[in-house]
Design a protein around this motif. Structure first.
Motif, PDB file in Angstrom:
ATOM      1  N   PHE A   1       0.844  -1.203   0.000  1.00 33.07           N
ATOM      2  CA  PHE A   1       0.000   0.000   0.000  1.00 33.07           C
ATOM      3  C   PHE A   1       0.879   1.252   0.000  1.00 33.07           C
ATOM      4  O   PHE A   1       0.664   2.186  -0.777  1.00 33.07           O
ATOM      5  CB  PHE A   1      -0.889  -0.027   1.254  1.00 33.07           C
TER       6      PHE A   1
ATOM      7  N   GLU B   1       0.903   4.174  -2.823  1.00 36.13           N
ATOM      8  CA  GLU B   1       0.541   5.567  -2.517  1.00 36.13           C
ATOM      9  C   GLU B   1       1.705   6.523  -2.829  1.00 36.13           C
ATOM     10  O   GLU B   1       1.480   7.644  -3.285  1.00 36.13           O
ATOM     11  CB  GLU B   1       0.094   5.725  -1.061  1.00 36.13           C
TER      12      GLU B   1
ATOM     13  N   GLU C   1      -9.962   6.250   2.626  1.00 40.95           N
ATOM     14  CA  GLU C   1      -9.863   5.198   1.604  1.00 40.95           C
ATOM     15  C   GLU C   1     -11.245   4.641   1.234  1.00 40.95           C
ATOM     16  O   GLU C   1     -11.432   4.125   0.136  1.00 40.95           O
ATOM     17  CB  GLU C   1      -8.959   4.073   2.098  1.00 40.95           C
TER      18      GLU C   1
ATOM     19  N   THR D   1     -11.994   7.111  -1.405  1.00 36.05           N
ATOM     20  CA  THR D   1     -11.188   6.966  -2.635  1.00 36.05           C
ATOM     21  C   THR D   1     -11.635   5.713  -3.397  1.00 36.05           C
ATOM     22  O   THR D   1     -11.555   5.669  -4.622  1.00 36.05           O
ATOM     23  CB  THR D   1      -9.664   6.934  -2.374  1.00 36.05           C
TER      24      THR D   1
ATOM     25  N   GLU E   1      -6.707   2.380  -6.190  1.00 36.41           N
ATOM     26  CA  GLU E   1      -7.470   2.650  -4.962  1.00 36.41           C
ATOM     27  C   GLU E   1      -8.458   1.508  -4.707  1.00 36.41           C
ATOM     28  O   GLU E   1      -8.655   1.091  -3.565  1.00 36.41           O
ATOM     29  CB  GLU E   1      -8.216   3.987  -5.056  1.00 36.41           C
TER      30      GLU E   1
ATOM     31  N   HIS F   1      -6.382  -1.631  -3.527  1.00 41.73           N
ATOM     32  CA  HIS F   1      -5.887  -1.682  -2.137  1.00 41.73           C
ATOM     33  C   HIS F   1      -6.920  -1.170  -1.121  1.00 41.73           C
ATOM     34  O   HIS F   1      -6.556  -0.782  -0.010  1.00 41.73           O
ATOM     35  CB  HIS F   1      -4.519  -0.987  -2.009  1.00 41.73           C
TER      36      HIS F   1
HETATM   37 FE   LIG Z   1      -5.356   4.706  -1.421  1.00 44.73          FE
END
Ligand SMILES: [Fe+2]
Ligand SMILES: [Fe+2]
Length: 288
Positions: free
Chosen positions: A70, A74, A142, A145, A178, A181
């Protein structure tokens, strides 16, 4: 728990033909999405800092493996958006002031607890609570997202417009990862804190007003900085019009989807389809 091995992918974008109004005739939608170039390079670095701080507290190997993947994804996301700030400058649009202000805001709101609470040295318990809460804020972020990633991946209206292909690919590649993950931050949040309802209410209570306010302010700012835009359209009227045309998610889709984060059985795996994301990643020009 994530059921899929997350892969960080290297990407390359050619911005030479990209203009700040990357959808011809759609200044509002262009700048609403351009706000990601300001916020994401800053918050995604912050995600990585928080997760790095969390690493020594992880006792589950699967969670650790996902957290590392992750962080790599990112970090790549943030650095993929960042060059657009300098690129927009070439088109007479200076947004460096907005970037500096956003950096200060994130540092003040979400950085070192000693700066926020005025406590030096910070107690161990407070530091641990603050770590878990920041991981929770990331998990709540998240959740959104993932909703946005799904929207951009499944959207059929945007490609019908005269869009810049590189920008469309950036948004779809980012959205796809996105989705890919989407469970990692929540897995870590649950692993560290148990993700109790009181904490979920707190982090969602922070993220919803923050993102709403930030999106409105940054879109207005971008339109103000755009020398090619003589009339600056009003945010709410433009949002309504664009969401009715399915060019951006509706407020109902975003806010209506937020309550699921509070359910005891909430599982980010149910929020999207990994296969749809992987299909796009297999054909993304930037990834290839
Ligand atoms: Fe993310
Ligand atoms: Fe990202």
């Amino acid at each position: 728990m994530t059921r899929h091995k997350i892969t960080p992918r290297k990407v390359a974008f050619d911005w030479s033909g990209t203009r700040p109004q990357w959808i011809e005739g759609e200044a509002f939608v262009s700048h609403l999405t351009n706000s990601t170039h300001i916020l994401l390079p800053i918050v995604e670095v912050w995600f990585c800092q928080v997760f790095k701080e969390a690493l020594p507290h992880i006792t589950d190997e699967r969670v650790r493996e996902d957290v590392i993947a992750f962080m790599r994804q990112e970090a790549i996301h943030g650095s993929a958006h960042k060059p657009l700030i300098e690129h927009f400058l070439k088109h007479g649009m200076d947004i460096r002031g907005g970037v500096a202000r956003t950096q200060r805001l994130i540092d003040t709101l979400l950085g070192d607890p000693s700066r926020i609470f005025g406590l030096l040295p910070t107690g161990k318990r407070l530091a641990r609570w603050w770590l878990g809460t920041r991981v929770g804020i990331i998990a709540a972020g998240e959740h959104f997202t993932c909703i946005l990633g799904r929207f951009i991946l499944e959207n059929e209206e945007l490609p019908k417009l005269p869009v810049d292909p590189a920008m469309m690919d950036l948004l779809r590649w980012h959205g796809a990862e996105e989705v890919e993950h989407r469970a990692v931050a929540f897995d870590l949040y649950r692993h560290l804190t148990g993700a109790p309802l009181t904490s979920r209410l707190l982090v969602l209570g922070f993220i919803i007003p923050f993102l709403t306010w930030y999106w409105i302010e940054s879109t207005r700012y971008l339109m103000k900085q755009d020398p090619g835009l003589a009339i600056k359209p009003g945010f709410f009227a433009e949002w309504r019009k664009a969401s009715r045309r399915n060019l951006i998610p509706s407020a109902r889709m975003l806010l209506g989807g937020s309550w699921r984060f509070l359910l005891p059985g909430y599982d980010p795996a149910d929020e999207a389809d990994t296969e749809v994301a992987l299909d796009y990643l297999a054909k993304s020009p930037a990834v290839r």
